[in-house]
Design an enzyme around this catalytic site. Structure first.
Site, PDB file in Angstrom:
ATOM      1  N   HIS A  39      49.660  41.402  41.256  1.00 56.21           N
ATOM      2  CA  HIS A  39      48.245  41.025  41.255  1.00 56.21           C
ATOM      3  C   HIS A  39      47.940  40.059  40.105  1.00 56.21           C
ATOM      4  O   HIS A  39      47.194  39.089  40.276  1.00 56.21           O
ATOM      5  CB  HIS A  39      47.368  42.265  41.128  1.00 56.21           C
ATOM      6  N   HIS A  77      50.022  49.835  36.534  1.00 50.39           N
ATOM      7  CA  HIS A  77      50.806  48.882  35.746  1.00 50.39           C
ATOM      8  C   HIS A  77      50.639  49.137  34.262  1.00 50.39           C
ATOM      9  O   HIS A  77      49.616  49.674  33.812  1.00 50.39           O
ATOM     10  CB  HIS A  77      50.389  47.439  36.049  1.00 50.39           C
TER      11      HIS A  77
END
Length: 218
Positions: free
Chosen positions: A139, A187
């Site tokens: 992303h 993440h």
């Protein structure tokens, strides 16, 4: 226009791309080598930012909106009309570099993930529910590619003020998407930073190789 004026933008572009690649390499080596200070910082930041298990539906909805621009489909939806317009305008090389940049960043990101092989953060409602790898954030690289591509395309026709505002908006959007990945617990900090760096580096390298944009007209 002198030779120095013509070549300077390309040199600056290469320098930024090289610097971003260095960031990706250093962070990747740190993860692969299990370098203590980096891993401890990643763990501390991820715990501090994680929105928590059992978060409300409203918080989840806001996080979903914040992270959405980083999806591959978002890049394609934004830039498919742009590529069609470039083709209709017979700007062939621009259409090529935009396509390679937007599509290729996902492939490059996946290759780096496999090379480093980092598992996701083990939050029950976060990374633990995903089987895909963590470093770097797709992303983060995707949104960095998207905003960098948009800025490169628009730069020659923007005024100085518009350039400042556009750059600020791009940075804010990239930060929001990157932070959302840590808020969601999927993440680590170094995943996100490396993703941003990879997205910028890939886009600028593609532009440099294909030479689809005449920077000297700006």
């Amino acid at each position: 226009m002198t030779t120095a004026q013509r070549t300077h933008p390309i040199g600056a572009r290469q320098a930024v791309a090289a610097g971003c690649l260095l960031v990706v390499v250093l962070l990747g080596v740190g993860v692969a080598a299990s370098w203590g200070p980096q891993l401890r910082l990643d763990t501390d930041v991820s715990r501090a930012l994680y929105a928590g298990d059992g978060r409300s539906s409203l918080v989840q909805a806001l996080l979903d909106v914040a992270t959405a621009p980083g999806y591959t489909v978002a890049r394609l939806v934004v830039f498919l009309p742009v590529v069609v317009w470039l083709l209709r305008a017979r700007r062939w090389t621009s259409a090529v570099w935009v396509t390679v940049s937007v599509v290729g960043v996902g492939l490059v990101n996946s290759a780096v993930k496999e090379l480093v092989g980092r598992p996701r953060p083990q939050f029950a409602d976060g990374g633990a529910q995903l089987t895909s790898l963590s470093f770097p954030s797709g992303h983060a690289s995707g949104i960095a590619c998207l905003v960098t591509t948009a800025l490169v395309l628009a730069w020659p026709v923007l005024s100085r003020t518009a350039r400042r505002w556009s750059t600020a908006a791009a940075v804010v959007l990239a930060l929001l998407v990157g932070l959302s990945r840590m808020w969601l617990g999927v993440h680590y900090l170094s995943d996100v930073v490396a993703g941003w760096a990879l997205g910028v580096a890939w886009t600028l390298l593609v532009v440099t190789v294909v030479q689809g944009v005449r920077w000297t007209r700006a």
